[in-house]
Design an enzyme around this catalytic site. Structure first.
Site, mmCIF file in Angstrom:
data_model
loop_
_atom_site.group_PDB
_atom_site.id
_atom_site.type_symbol
_atom_site.label_atom_id
_atom_site.label_comp_id
_atom_site.label_asym_id
_atom_site.label_seq_id
_atom_site.Cartn_x
_atom_site.Cartn_y
_atom_site.Cartn_z
ATOM 1 C CD GLU A 133 11.315 43.610 7.111
ATOM 2 O OE1 GLU A 133 12.414 44.170 6.969
ATOM 3 O OE2 GLU A 133 10.262 44.032 6.575
ATOM 4 C CD GLU B 9 13.143 47.785 9.342
ATOM 5 O OE1 GLU B 9 12.348 48.155 10.233
ATOM 6 O OE2 GLU B 9 13.917 46.809 9.455
#
Length: 266
Positions: free
Chosen positions: A140, A120
């Site tokens: 995730e 990210e």
């Protein structure tokens, strides 16, 4: 340039090097690391002698994502760090380049794991270089979580949507060669040399006119969501003033005189 216990800063000429420095946890994000990142980005923005930034990790890893235990409460080190976060609840998003875009070019030098929160943060960088054993991915969904650091928005804008959705929905690891093939990173180099390549790239940037470099970066991001017509108009607004600078005149003069230019941000 103080940094924190989990984030070190050092200068390499006109380049500011930010190192995620928690190797025992594969540089998992902690509160001290986030605060160090936040302050490092602001320092780079404020210091006109900094022309580029390199982000890397210590101990053969880039970043293995968020340390949920450290961020849950007891693992947060120091009242000072907790007070910083309380004073600016957006601080962690700025640190992860979700809510902040440095005006200087940011080059990522990746070795080893660059997953979850690491991937990210990577999406907020401008140029990306990785060792051949580096691994990327957004894990995730495998943990029943959401990649809320910006990936559902940014990733489909940076790589083809089919690849973005596969990465987001499977949570599988991507080796460096595959990450390069889909456009997530730009260079794959021998292990242990990503930082060297990043600093070499930074030196090339540092040799260019800083006002021109910053205007070019700003134009690329500013026009990304515009129509072509609006983007071209915005480009002129960014670009024309650069031609009216002393640095632009110095660049032309140095070319004519066959010497390196001396830029003064003027």
């Amino acid at each position: 340039m103080d940094g924190t216990e989990h984030l070190t800063l050092r200068r390499e000429g006109a380049t500011l090097v930010l190192t995620l420095d928690r190797p025992e946890a594969r540089n998992a994000l902690s509160l001290p690391m986030l605060i160090g990142l936040h302050d490092g980005w602001l320092e780079a923005d404020a210091d006109d002698t900094v022309r580029s930034v390199v982000l890397t990790g210590a101990g053969g890893a880039f970043c293995s994502g968020m340390d949920l235990k450290a961020l849950a409460g007891e693992g947060m080190a120091g009242r000072e760090h907790r007070e910083r976060l309380a004073a600016d609840p957006d601080l962690h998003w700025k640190a992860m380049l979700r809510h902040h875009r440095p005006r200087k070019p940011v080059i990522a030098a990746v070795e080893g794991a660059c997953v979850a929160g690491g991937t990210e943060i990577l999406q907020g960088t401008d140029i990306r270089i990785a060792g051949e054993s580096a691994v990327f991915g957004l894990y995730e969904v495998r943990r029943g979580l959401f990649p809320i650091g910006g990936s559902t928005v940014r990733l489909p804008r940076q790589i083809p949507r089919t690849h973005a959705l596969e990465m987001l929905l499977t949570g599988r690891p991507y080796p460096a060669r595959e990450a390069a093939a889909i456009g997530l990173i730009g260079h794959v180099v021998p292990d242990g040399t990503a930082l060297d390549k990043a600093l070499e790239t930074a030196e090339r940037i540092n040799a260019c006119g800083p006002l021109a470099v910053e205007a070019v970066k700003a134009s690329v991001y500013e026009t990304a969501g515009m129509t072509e017509t609006d983007g071209l108009a915005a480009e002129l607004r960014r670009g024309w003033p650069v031609f009216d600078t002393a640095d632009a005149r110095e660049g032309a003069r140095a070319f004519a005189e066959k010497r390196p230019p001396v830029y003064r941000r003027a």
